[in-house]
Scaffold this motif. Structure first.
Motif, PDB file in Angstrom:
ATOM      1  N   LEU A 275      -5.510   1.839 -31.659  1.00 21.69           N
ATOM      2  CA  LEU A 275      -4.654   2.284 -32.878  1.00 21.69           C
ATOM      3  C   LEU A 275      -3.062   1.607 -32.796  1.00 21.69           C
ATOM      4  O   LEU A 275      -2.509   1.350 -33.707  1.00 21.69           O
ATOM      5  CB  LEU A 275      -4.471   3.623 -33.165  1.00 21.69           C
ATOM      6  CG  LEU A 275      -5.736   4.436 -33.447  1.00 21.69           C
ATOM      7  CD1 LEU A 275      -5.592   5.852 -33.247  1.00 21.69           C
ATOM      8  CD2 LEU A 275      -6.494   3.851 -34.874  1.00 21.69           C
ATOM      9  N   VAL A 276      -2.810   1.303 -31.569  1.00 21.28           N
ATOM     10  CA  VAL A 276      -1.347   0.650 -31.306  1.00 21.28           C
ATOM     11  C   VAL A 276      -1.394  -0.915 -31.639  1.00 21.28           C
ATOM     12  O   VAL A 276      -2.200  -1.447 -31.013  1.00 21.28           O
ATOM     13  CB  VAL A 276      -1.140   0.995 -29.857  1.00 21.28           C
ATOM     14  CG1 VAL A 276       0.233   0.409 -29.695  1.00 21.28           C
ATOM     15  CG2 VAL A 276      -1.085   2.346 -29.447  1.00 21.28           C
ATOM     16  N   LYS A 277      -0.378  -1.202 -32.432  1.00 20.25           N
ATOM     17  CA  LYS A 277      -0.358  -2.548 -32.817  1.00 20.25           C
ATOM     18  C   LYS A 277       0.689  -3.269 -32.125  1.00 20.25           C
ATOM     19  O   LYS A 277       0.724  -4.560 -32.120  1.00 20.25           O
ATOM     20  CB  LYS A 277      -0.101  -2.593 -34.586  1.00 20.25           C
ATOM     21  CG  LYS A 277      -1.232  -1.915 -35.152  1.00 20.25           C
ATOM     22  CD  LYS A 277      -2.484  -2.214 -35.031  1.00 20.25           C
ATOM     23  CE  LYS A 277      -3.375  -1.440 -35.856  1.00 20.25           C
ATOM     24  NZ  LYS A 277      -4.574  -2.098 -35.876  1.00 20.25           N
ATOM     25  N   ASP A 278       1.703  -2.367 -31.372  1.00 21.05           N
ATOM     26  CA  ASP A 278       2.653  -3.207 -30.712  1.00 21.05           C
ATOM     27  C   ASP A 278       2.121  -3.853 -29.336  1.00 21.05           C
ATOM     28  O   ASP A 278       1.448  -3.340 -28.550  1.00 21.05           O
ATOM     29  CB  ASP A 278       3.675  -2.142 -30.372  1.00 21.05           C
ATOM     30  CG  ASP A 278       4.750  -2.828 -29.407  1.00 21.05           C
ATOM     31  OD1 ASP A 278       4.938  -4.047 -29.305  1.00 21.05           O
ATOM     32  OD2 ASP A 278       5.828  -1.944 -29.222  1.00 21.05           O
ATOM     33  N   ALA A 279       2.213  -4.930 -29.425  1.00 23.61           N
ATOM     34  CA  ALA A 279       1.611  -5.898 -28.070  1.00 23.61           C
ATOM     35  C   ALA A 279       2.188  -5.675 -27.016  1.00 23.61           C
ATOM     36  O   ALA A 279       1.681  -5.705 -26.095  1.00 23.61           O
ATOM     37  CB  ALA A 279       1.708  -7.612 -28.451  1.00 23.61           C
ATOM     38  N   ASN A 280       3.507  -5.567 -27.014  1.00 18.78           N
ATOM     39  CA  ASN A 280       4.145  -5.260 -25.624  1.00 18.78           C
ATOM     40  C   ASN A 280       3.791  -3.895 -25.247  1.00 18.78           C
ATOM     41  O   ASN A 280       3.742  -3.727 -23.836  1.00 18.78           O
ATOM     42  CB  ASN A 280       5.938  -5.488 -26.001  1.00 18.78           C
ATOM     43  CG  ASN A 280       6.227  -6.866 -26.272  1.00 18.78           C
ATOM     44  OD1 ASN A 280       5.639  -7.841 -25.789  1.00 18.78           O
ATOM     45  ND2 ASN A 280       7.108  -6.908 -27.130  1.00 18.78           N
ATOM     46  N   PHE A 281       3.580  -3.006 -26.074  1.00 12.72           N
ATOM     47  CA  PHE A 281       3.082  -1.551 -25.487  1.00 12.72           C
ATOM     48  C   PHE A 281       1.941  -1.688 -24.941  1.00 12.72           C
ATOM     49  O   PHE A 281       1.645  -1.127 -23.766  1.00 12.72           O
ATOM     50  CB  PHE A 281       3.181  -0.759 -26.678  1.00 12.72           C
ATOM     51  CG  PHE A 281       2.845   0.668 -26.330  1.00 12.72           C
ATOM     52  CD1 PHE A 281       4.101   1.632 -25.905  1.00 12.72           C
ATOM     53  CD2 PHE A 281       1.511   1.263 -26.378  1.00 12.72           C
ATOM     54  CE1 PHE A 281       3.616   3.009 -25.706  1.00 12.72           C
ATOM     55  CE2 PHE A 281       1.247   2.673 -26.312  1.00 12.72           C
ATOM     56  CZ  PHE A 281       2.117   3.450 -25.521  1.00 12.72           C
ATOM     57  N   ASN A 282       0.831  -2.219 -25.732  1.00 10.32           N
ATOM     58  CA  ASN A 282      -0.254  -2.659 -25.048  1.00 10.32           C
ATOM     59  C   ASN A 282      -0.322  -3.336 -23.637  1.00 10.32           C
ATOM     60  O   ASN A 282      -1.044  -2.930 -22.632  1.00 10.32           O
ATOM     61  CB  ASN A 282      -1.405  -3.265 -26.116  1.00 10.32           C
ATOM     62  CG  ASN A 282      -1.814  -2.398 -26.959  1.00 10.32           C
ATOM     63  OD1 ASN A 282      -1.639  -0.895 -27.014  1.00 10.32           O
ATOM     64  ND2 ASN A 282      -2.123  -2.836 -28.177  1.00 10.32           N
ATOM     65  N   LYS A 283       0.439  -4.174 -23.650  1.00 11.70           N
ATOM     66  CA  LYS A 283       0.638  -5.072 -22.393  1.00 11.70           C
ATOM     67  C   LYS A 283       1.215  -4.320 -21.248  1.00 11.70           C
ATOM     68  O   LYS A 283       0.705  -4.413 -20.091  1.00 11.70           O
ATOM     69  CB  LYS A 283       1.525  -6.322 -22.643  1.00 11.70           C
ATOM     70  CG  LYS A 283       1.604  -7.247 -21.542  1.00 11.70           C
ATOM     71  CD  LYS A 283       2.371  -8.501 -21.936  1.00 11.70           C
ATOM     72  CE  LYS A 283       2.429  -9.502 -20.752  1.00 11.70           C
ATOM     73  NZ  LYS A 283       3.314 -10.827 -21.225  1.00 11.70           N
ATOM     74  N   ASN A 284       2.095  -3.426 -21.420  1.00 10.52           N
ATOM     75  CA  ASN A 284       2.654  -2.613 -20.453  1.00 10.52           C
ATOM     76  C   ASN A 284       1.612  -1.438 -19.852  1.00 10.52           C
ATOM     77  O   ASN A 284       1.399  -1.518 -18.744  1.00 10.52           O
ATOM     78  CB  ASN A 284       3.882  -1.945 -21.025  1.00 10.52           C
ATOM     79  CG  ASN A 284       4.546  -0.944 -20.056  1.00 10.52           C
ATOM     80  OD1 ASN A 284       4.714  -1.271 -19.138  1.00 10.52           O
ATOM     81  ND2 ASN A 284       4.957   0.124 -20.402  1.00 10.52           N
ATOM     82  N   LEU A 285       0.753  -1.226 -20.853  1.00  9.70           N
ATOM     83  CA  LEU A 285      -0.329  -0.157 -20.333  1.00  9.70           C
ATOM     84  C   LEU A 285      -1.528  -0.933 -19.548  1.00  9.70           C
ATOM     85  O   LEU A 285      -1.690  -0.373 -18.483  1.00  9.70           O
ATOM     86  CB  LEU A 285      -0.877   0.488 -21.652  1.00  9.70           C
ATOM     87  CG  LEU A 285      -0.192   1.585 -22.419  1.00  9.70           C
ATOM     88  CD1 LEU A 285      -1.052   2.083 -23.604  1.00  9.70           C
ATOM     89  CD2 LEU A 285       0.114   2.598 -21.880  1.00  9.70           C
ATOM     90  N   VAL A 286      -1.874  -2.362 -19.931  1.00  8.71           N
ATOM     91  CA  VAL A 286      -2.575  -2.663 -19.266  1.00  8.71           C
ATOM     92  C   VAL A 286      -2.185  -3.127 -18.002  1.00  8.71           C
ATOM     93  O   VAL A 286      -2.821  -3.242 -16.925  1.00  8.71           O
ATOM     94  CB  VAL A 286      -3.022  -4.201 -19.943  1.00  8.71           C
ATOM     95  CG1 VAL A 286      -3.813  -4.971 -18.962  1.00  8.71           C
ATOM     96  CG2 VAL A 286      -3.887  -3.934 -21.456  1.00  8.71           C
ATOM     97  N   LYS A 287      -0.973  -3.512 -17.536  1.00  2.00           N
ATOM     98  CA  LYS A 287      -0.374  -3.746 -16.327  1.00  2.00           C
ATOM     99  C   LYS A 287      -0.270  -2.647 -15.564  1.00  2.00           C
ATOM    100  O   LYS A 287      -0.515  -2.759 -14.331  1.00  2.00           O
ATOM    101  CB  LYS A 287       1.168  -4.083 -16.472  1.00  2.00           C
ATOM    102  CG  LYS A 287       1.985  -4.621 -15.450  1.00  2.00           C
ATOM    103  CD  LYS A 287       3.358  -5.026 -15.468  1.00  2.00           C
ATOM    104  CE  LYS A 287       3.973  -5.463 -14.546  1.00  2.00           C
ATOM    105  NZ  LYS A 287       5.461  -6.152 -14.800  1.00  2.00           N
ATOM    106  N   LYS A 288       0.021  -1.360 -16.097  1.00 11.44           N
ATOM    107  CA  LYS A 288      -0.176  -0.198 -15.343  1.00 11.44           C
ATOM    108  C   LYS A 288      -1.590   0.418 -14.911  1.00 11.44           C
ATOM    109  O   LYS A 288      -1.747   1.236 -14.179  1.00 11.44           O
ATOM    110  CB  LYS A 288       0.563   0.921 -15.948  1.00 11.44           C
ATOM    111  CG  LYS A 288       2.126   0.790 -16.271  1.00 11.44           C
ATOM    112  CD  LYS A 288       2.711   1.541 -16.636  1.00 11.44           C
ATOM    113  CE  LYS A 288       4.357   1.475 -16.946  1.00 11.44           C
ATOM    114  NZ  LYS A 288       5.057   2.583 -17.588  1.00 11.44           N
ATOM    115  N   MET A 289      -2.517  -0.184 -15.750  1.00 15.55           N
ATOM    116  CA  MET A 289      -3.696   0.321 -15.340  1.00 15.55           C
ATOM    117  C   MET A 289      -4.445  -0.385 -14.207  1.00 15.55           C
ATOM    118  O   MET A 289      -5.448  -0.042 -13.451  1.00 15.55           O
ATOM    119  CB  MET A 289      -4.851   0.052 -16.831  1.00 15.55           C
ATOM    120  CG  MET A 289      -4.671   0.888 -17.797  1.00 15.55           C
ATOM    121  SD  MET A 289      -5.266   0.623 -19.300  1.00 15.55           S
ATOM    122  CE  MET A 289      -7.096   0.315 -18.894  1.00 15.55           C
ATOM    123  N   ALA A 290      -4.056  -1.570 -13.872  1.00 15.54           N
ATOM    124  CA  ALA A 290      -4.638  -2.499 -12.790  1.00 15.54           C
ATOM    125  C   ALA A 290      -4.431  -1.857 -11.423  1.00 15.54           C
ATOM    126  O   ALA A 290      -5.519  -1.830 -10.760  1.00 15.54           O
ATOM    127  CB  ALA A 290      -3.848  -3.760 -12.923  1.00 15.54           C
TER     128      ALA A 290
END
Length: 762
Positions: A275-290
């Motif tokens: 649901l999140v459209k903010d690319a920077n927000f998703n990128k930050n989440l992906v970085k913290k999931m690794a």
């Protein structure tokens, strides 16, 4: 027989058990508390090893009235084990349970309500309601959280009572409890009730309860966190802002030491990231999931495998999660085979233009391992890299050629299969992916012809020889080496030989007429595999009818294959994302594919064992006869038949035989000829008649011809020639004698046929 050693030993064991139980009974009724406690321990020990101590039920029951918490736990444990076999005696303990729920010690109150919920005896359900209602409102949170689980057990036994008594409503209110452990257990109980009765929605997270669940998430135990995160995964955020808020509140759970909590948190994050459209927000989440995913790989091999299977799903949905962590998945020397193979799959998914050289170097090292299966998978992974990354295809080909030059048998064969996969080898096919680009390696492949002993490798090389016969000077000699043992080859190799020989003939017709005749004759008359015979018949008929059409069909350009994707489908992937951290994410299958629901619960399995289902009698009469017998309807019974043989015979008399269908299929004749054929006695209907009847046409009556013999049995020359003419319409290529001249005047060939190089042959 009565005095056999086995019976004597059983009798001795029975006597010994009686004596032991007699001694335990005396100790259980002792006036000393210590003796009674030791006796109960002995009873529990015997029960644990499988001895039958149910006869001591009344004596053990007397020891419930005690202030010793340890002794009370032992007695409750005994009651839970033998409650189903002694339901009448369990009622005697109800008063003690009710008294214990009013005890000043919260541990005893919780123990009593927990034991009453675990007894699962319908006779005491009515006695359970009042103590349970009191414990749900107890001042102590430990008692309340225990009572929450007891409501779920009561609902499983009697759903109507749990709903009418208001226990489910009390659970829904306890989701807002001030104690996080009570909230977690209430969520667990409501989720179990929802799963038991999908048609009754008793638990649905709203905006008000969402904040309370997120608040309790930080303070409850790890298993409570898993329960709350699982419930949050089913909640659909109302807008983007709410989804971002959920992600922010769940993000700290990624640092938890429990791997199941980490995977549950990742599941919630991935669901709300949609649901999140903010690319920077998703990128930050992906970085913290690794980092937490990488940490899971430091555990035991079994934990690694579960983590790898979940990572595989995550990468299919979010390929950028671990894009910079390729080295983490390099195989170690002491990794189990199942971990190595799973790491190999993930490395292929992470492969890109920046790290492909590093991966190819690693895969080349794996090709020298001692595990043959892992070596084959590694070689195939090199081909998958070539399919996935076009810029690296030439480097992959060079690595494969280096492996072929090693001379290791199974490495050479797997490399050939990867370069040109056979019909059953999958989509790793470099020649199909890049047509006419790497034909220069064909001589190197043909040099290893003698080293091939596996059907898949043979079929791949035969395909290469047939497809590129115009570029191989000695293609006929290479194929002749395989044709010597044609009948002994695997079916996969035989199919490729038939196709490759026809391709060779169409490309070099003047030199290979004899070889194609030999192959098609052998395939149609001496092979028992119907697939091989059918393919040979198709080619035979095609060549006989129209060589130009055969050339257009057999030598047509093959469409290039697309990039390989061995993942699950998009719909299944979305479902598996909701099940991350469960068995479904390990099997890569939806839960309903391997779980039977309540049918496989402990109680249902025991009930099925105690009352085995009656097996169906295969010799039982048909249903209509059984109904007539049951209703004592003798008149209808006499009118019925067991198998309707008359109807079958009647239907069979109006249908032609299987031989007639085959003769009509391969020997076209005019309607006048059909009418002149002599009638033959009707035969019973066969399966082939049923199949041919689907087309709505009946075959003519049989002729007295060579078809009275088996189709491929050796016959005299005249009958064999007549059979070939019937089957193939007078094939000039394979006739051993000149065919009879037609009575009608020959038609003039068109100019295109006069210029056809095959015109003289057919």
């Amino acid at each position: 027989m009565e005095n056999s050693p086995h019976n004597i030993r059983l009798h001795q064991d029975y006597i010994r058990l009686l004596c032991e139980n007699y001694e335990l009974k005396a100790e259980l009724n002792s006036e000393y508390r210590g003796v009674r406690k030791d006796a109960v321990k002995k009873v529990i020990a015997n029960m644990t090893v499988g001895k039958d101590v149910s006869g001591l039920f009344p004596d053990v029951l007397k020891n419930m009235h005690t202030e010793d918490l340890e002794l009370k736990k032992l007695v409750y444990l005994y009651l839970m084990n033998y409650a189903k076999t002694q339901p009448e005696l369990v009622i005697l303990a109800v008063n003690t349970f009710v008294m214990d729920t009013n005890d000043t010690n919260p541990l005893i109150r919780a123990l009593a309500i927990r034991t009453m919920g675990c007894l699962r005896v319908e006779k005491i359900i009515d006695y359970l309601t009042e103590p349970l209602r009191k414990c749900l409102k107890d001042d102590n949170p430990y008692v309340r959280k225990t009572a929450c689980l007891c409501v779920a057990k009561l609902y499983d036994l009697n759903p109507e009572l749990a709903l009418e008594s208001g226990f489910v409503e009390s659970l829904q209110e306890m989701v807002s409890d001030i104690n996080p452990m009570v909230v977690a257990n209430a969520v667990v109980a409501l989720s179990d009730i929802n799963e038991a009765s999908p048609e009754t929605v008793v638990f649905k997270i709203t905006g008000g309860t969402l904040n309370k669940l997120l608040h309790a998430l930080n303070e409850c135990t790890e298993w409570g966190q898993i329960s709350i995160l699982t419930a949050l995964a089913d909640y659909k955020a109302g807008d983007v802002k709410e989804a971002e808020g959920i992600c922010d509140r769940v993000l700290p759970r990624l640092q938890h030491a429990n791997g199941s909590v980490v995977l549950s948190a990742i599941k919630v994050l991935m669901i709300n990231m949609r649901l999140v459209k903010d690319a920077n927000f998703n990128k930050n989440l992906v970085k913290k999931m690794a980092p937490p995913l990488v940490t899971l790989l430091s555990g035991p091999p079994e934990v690694q495998y579960v983590a790898l299977r979940n990572i595989n799903l995550i990468l299919q949905k979010r390929s950028d999660v671990l894009q910079n962590e390729m080295r983490v998945f390099f195989c170690k020397y002491n990794d189990p085979p199942y971990v190595k193979l799973e790491k190999l799959e993930i490395m292929i998914r992470l492969c890109n233009e920046r790290n492909v050289d590093q991966l190819l170097s690693e895969l080349k090292e794996y090709a020298s391992e001692v595990d043959v299966d892992f070596v084959r998978k590694s070689v195939r992974a090199i081909g998958r890299c070539a399919i996935k990354i076009e810029e690296a295809s030439e480097r992959c080909i060079n690595v494969l050629l280096d492996l072929i030059n090693t001379g290791i048998n199974y490495v050479v064969q797997e490399a050939i299969v990867v370069i040109k996969a056979s019909e059953t080898a999958g989509t790793v096919d470099i020649f199909r992916k890049y047509p006419h680009k790497y034909e220069g390696i064909i001589p190197t492949l043909c040099e290893n012809l003698d080293a091939l002993d596996e059907p898949e490798a043979k079929a791949s090389l035969i395909w290469i020889i047939g497809e590129y016969a115009s570029h191989i000077d000695n293609a006929d000699e290479l194929l002749s080496g395989f044709l010597e043992n044609f009948k002994e080859e695997n079916a996969q190799v035989q199919l490729q030989l038939v196709t490759a020989t026809v391709k060779l003939f169409l490309k070099k017709p003047n030199e290979n007429q004899e070889i194609v005749q030999q192959v098609l004759q052998t395939a149609t008359t001496e092979c028992e595999n119907p697939d091989i015979r059918d393919r040979a018949y198709v080619y035979w008929r095609l060549l006989s009818t129209d060589p130009q059409a055969a050339k257009a069909v057999v030598l047509s350009d093959k469409p290039p294959i697309e990039d390989e994707d061995t993942g699950v489908s998009a719909a299944l992937l979305d479902e598996l994302i909701y099940n991350i951290g469960t068995l479904a994410s390990v099997y890569h299958k939806p839960p309903e594919a391997f779980i039977g629901g309540k049918r496989y619960g402990a109680d249902n399995v025991q009930k099925a064992v105690a009352e085995p289902a009656e097996e169906e009698d295969i010799n039982a009469p048909p249903p209509q006869i059984q109904a007539a017998i049951k209703n004592n309807d003798i008149g209808n019974l006499l009118d019925l038949d067991w198998d309707d043989a008359g109807a079958v015979a009647a239907s069979g008399s109006s249908q032609p035989s299987a031989q007639n269908d085959l003769q009509d299929l391969f020997s076209p004749s005019s309607p006048q000829q059909t009418q002149q054929q002599s009638p033959v006695a009707a035969k019973p209907k066969s399966n082939v008649d049923d199949i041919m009847g689907l087309f709505g046409s009946s075959a003519p009556a049989p002729q007295a011809s060579s078809f009275q013999q088996p189709m491929f049995q050796q016959s005299p020359p005249q009958q064999q020639q007549q059979l070939q003419q019937n089957l193939f319409g007078g094939d000039l290529l394979f006739d051993t004698q000149p065919a009879a001249q037609p009575t009608s005047p020959p038609q003039q060939k068109p100019k295109a046929a006069q210029n056809d190089p095959f015109a003289d042959l057919f």
